[in-house]
Design a protein around this motif. Structure first.
Motif, short mmCIF file in Angstrom:
data_model
loop_
_atom_site.label_atom_id
_atom_site.label_comp_id
_atom_site.label_asym_id
_atom_site.label_seq_id
_atom_site.Cartn_x
_atom_site.Cartn_y
_atom_site.Cartn_z
N ALA A 12 -15.36 18.03 -9.72
CA ALA A 12 -16.50 17.13 -9.54
C ALA A 12 -17.80 17.73 -10.06
CB ALA A 12 -16.64 16.77 -8.06
N GLY A 13 -17.95 19.05 -9.96
CA GLY A 13 -19.19 19.69 -10.38
C GLY A 13 -19.30 19.96 -11.86
N THR A 14 -18.31 19.53 -12.65
CA THR A 14 -18.35 19.74 -14.10
C THR A 14 -19.51 18.98 -14.72
OG1 THR A 14 -15.94 19.96 -14.13
CG2 THR A 14 -17.03 19.57 -16.24
N ARG A 15 -20.36 19.68 -15.44
CA ARG A 15 -21.48 19.02 -16.10
C ARG A 15 -20.97 18.05 -17.16
NH1 ARG A 15 -25.98 20.06 -12.94
NH2 ARG A 15 -26.23 22.30 -12.59
N GLN A 16 -21.64 16.94 -17.29
CA GLN A 16 -21.23 15.94 -18.28
C GLN A 16 -21.28 16.52 -19.69
OE1 GLN A 16 -24.01 12.87 -17.34
NE2 GLN A 16 -22.94 12.26 -15.47
N ALA A 17 -22.30 17.30 -19.99
CA ALA A 17 -22.43 17.89 -21.33
C ALA A 17 -21.30 18.87 -21.62
CB ALA A 17 -23.78 18.59 -21.45
N VAL A 18 -20.88 19.61 -20.61
CA VAL A 18 -19.78 20.56 -20.78
C VAL A 18 -18.48 19.81 -21.05
CG1 VAL A 18 -18.36 22.29 -19.59
CG2 VAL A 18 -20.85 22.35 -19.38
N GLN A 43 -30.26 14.84 -22.42
CA GLN A 43 -31.02 15.57 -21.40
C GLN A 43 -30.40 15.38 -20.02
OE1 GLN A 43 -32.33 13.39 -23.58
NE2 GLN A 43 -34.32 14.08 -24.37
N THR A 44 -30.04 14.14 -19.69
CA THR A 44 -29.47 13.89 -18.36
C THR A 44 -28.05 14.44 -18.25
OG1 THR A 44 -28.66 11.68 -19.00
CG2 THR A 44 -30.88 11.83 -18.07
N ARG A 45 -27.30 14.41 -19.36
CA ARG A 45 -25.93 14.93 -19.32
C ARG A 45 -25.90 16.45 -19.11
NH1 ARG A 45 -25.13 10.93 -23.50
NH2 ARG A 45 -25.36 12.53 -25.12
N ASN A 46 -26.99 17.13 -19.44
CA ASN A 46 -27.05 18.57 -19.19
C ASN A 46 -27.09 18.89 -17.69
OD1 ASN A 46 -26.98 19.53 -21.83
ND2 ASN A 46 -29.18 19.26 -22.11
N ARG A 47 -27.54 17.94 -16.89
CA ARG A 47 -27.63 18.15 -15.45
C ARG A 47 -26.63 17.31 -14.66
NH1 ARG A 47 -29.56 22.49 -13.66
NH2 ARG A 47 -30.21 21.49 -11.72
N GLY A 48 -26.33 16.12 -15.16
CA GLY A 48 -25.43 15.22 -14.45
C GLY A 48 -24.01 15.75 -14.42
N THR A 49 -23.28 15.42 -13.36
CA THR A 49 -21.90 15.87 -13.20
C THR A 49 -20.94 14.69 -13.23
OG1 THR A 49 -21.96 15.70 -10.78
CG2 THR A 49 -22.66 17.80 -11.77
N ILE A 50 -19.68 14.99 -13.54
CA ILE A 50 -18.65 13.95 -13.56
C ILE A 50 -18.45 13.38 -12.16
CG2 ILE A 50 -16.26 13.43 -14.09
CD1 ILE A 50 -18.04 14.11 -16.52
N GLY A 51 -18.35 14.26 -11.17
CA GLY A 51 -18.16 13.80 -9.80
C GLY A 51 -19.33 12.99 -9.29
N GLY A 52 -20.54 13.36 -9.68
CA GLY A 52 -21.71 12.61 -9.26
C GLY A 52 -21.70 11.20 -9.78
N SER A 53 -21.36 11.04 -11.06
CA SER A 53 -21.32 9.71 -11.66
C SER A 53 -20.21 8.86 -11.05
CB SER A 53 -21.12 9.83 -13.17
OG SER A 53 -21.14 8.56 -13.78
N VAL A 54 -19.04 9.46 -10.85
CA VAL A 54 -17.91 8.71 -10.30
C VAL A 54 -18.17 8.31 -8.85
CG1 VAL A 54 -15.49 8.92 -9.58
CG2 VAL A 54 -16.18 9.68 -11.86
N SER A 55 -18.71 9.22 -8.05
CA SER A 55 -18.86 8.94 -6.62
C SER A 55 -20.08 8.10 -6.29
CB SER A 55 -18.91 10.25 -5.83
OG SER A 55 -19.99 11.06 -6.25
N LEU A 56 -21.06 8.02 -7.20
CA LEU A 56 -22.24 7.20 -6.92
C LEU A 56 -21.88 5.72 -6.78
CD1 LEU A 56 -25.34 6.97 -6.63
CD2 LEU A 56 -25.44 6.72 -9.13
N GLY A 57 -20.97 5.25 -7.62
CA GLY A 57 -20.53 3.86 -7.50
C GLY A 57 -21.47 2.86 -8.13
#
Length: 229
Positions: A12-18, A43-57
């Protein structure tokens, strides 16, 4: 990020950019990679995470719909009750509402591997690159011996949650690629949606555009598959 022959597990904590820069992940999950490239901005993908995007809904976001379309499972941890896996299509209850309990946290997403013979389906319409989609479609279709063997398709921006195009999937499976009426399938796909009207677009607009992009995107994907066969 880890892979087996059947699944890809993304913490879940994997950065989107990574994740976007991971060549092995792109090869294993091309639809995921394509959808992720439309999430926000670099810019946002450098901080945003896969788990964050999925779990936000967020119902107009790419990552929740991608998880639903591909048949992913959400790995959820509770300190006292341990781990459970929930199908992505059962995870979302409404806008920004999920099945997560107060003591639970998403720790990973498990994506099935569809194989190299699956066709990528993705298109979204947004006011500007990086904006949430007004209408979006994502998924994969697998062809075997000239017929659709498997289909996983989902809408985003077309209702209060990511929405599976169940009627379209059912109509596609077993159909000969050369005989598919993409307009008729598009009508079935839109019938499963529950679009809303807001200050960006009306429900009628979303249905109309959804019908067009479904037929066009599916048709283009099938044409590419036939040319490569």
């Amino acid at each position: 990020v880890s892979h087996t022959a059947e699944t890809t597990r993304i913490a879940a904590g994997t950065r989107q950019a990574v994740a976007l820069a991971d060549a092995e992940l792109k090869g294993a999950q091309p639809v995921f990679n394509l959808a992720l490239s439309h999430v926000g901005h670099h810019q946002t993908r450098n901080r945003g995470t896969i788990g964050g995007s999925v779990s936000l809904g967020e119902p107009a976001a790419e990552m929740p719909a991608t998880a639903v379309a591909l048949g992913a499972e959400i790995e959820i941890h509770s300190r006292d009750r341990g781990v459970r896996l929930v199908k992505a299509e059962e995870f979302y209850l409404g806008p920004y509402m999920t099945v997560l309990e107060p003591d639970e946290l998403v720790t990973a997403i498990h994506y099935p591997r569809w194989g190299s013979d699956a066709i990528t389906v993705f298109r979204e319409v947004a006011q500007r690159p990086g904006d949430f989609a007004l209408v979006g479609l994502v998924g994969r279709v697998r062809v075997a011996q000239g017929k659709i063997a498997e289909a996983g398709l989902a809408w985003f921006g077309m209702g209060p949650t990511p929405i599976k195009a169940r009627q379209a999937e059912a109509a596609l499976i077993g159909a000969s690629v050369s005989d598919i009426d993409t307009r008729a399938i598009a009508e079935l796909a839109v019938a499963d949606t529950d679009p809303f009207t807001d200050h960006h677009a009306t429900a009628h607009y979303r249905r109309t555009v959804g019908r067009r992009i479904f037929g066009r995107t599916l048709g283009e994907a099938l044409n590419i598959q036939q040319a490569a066969a």
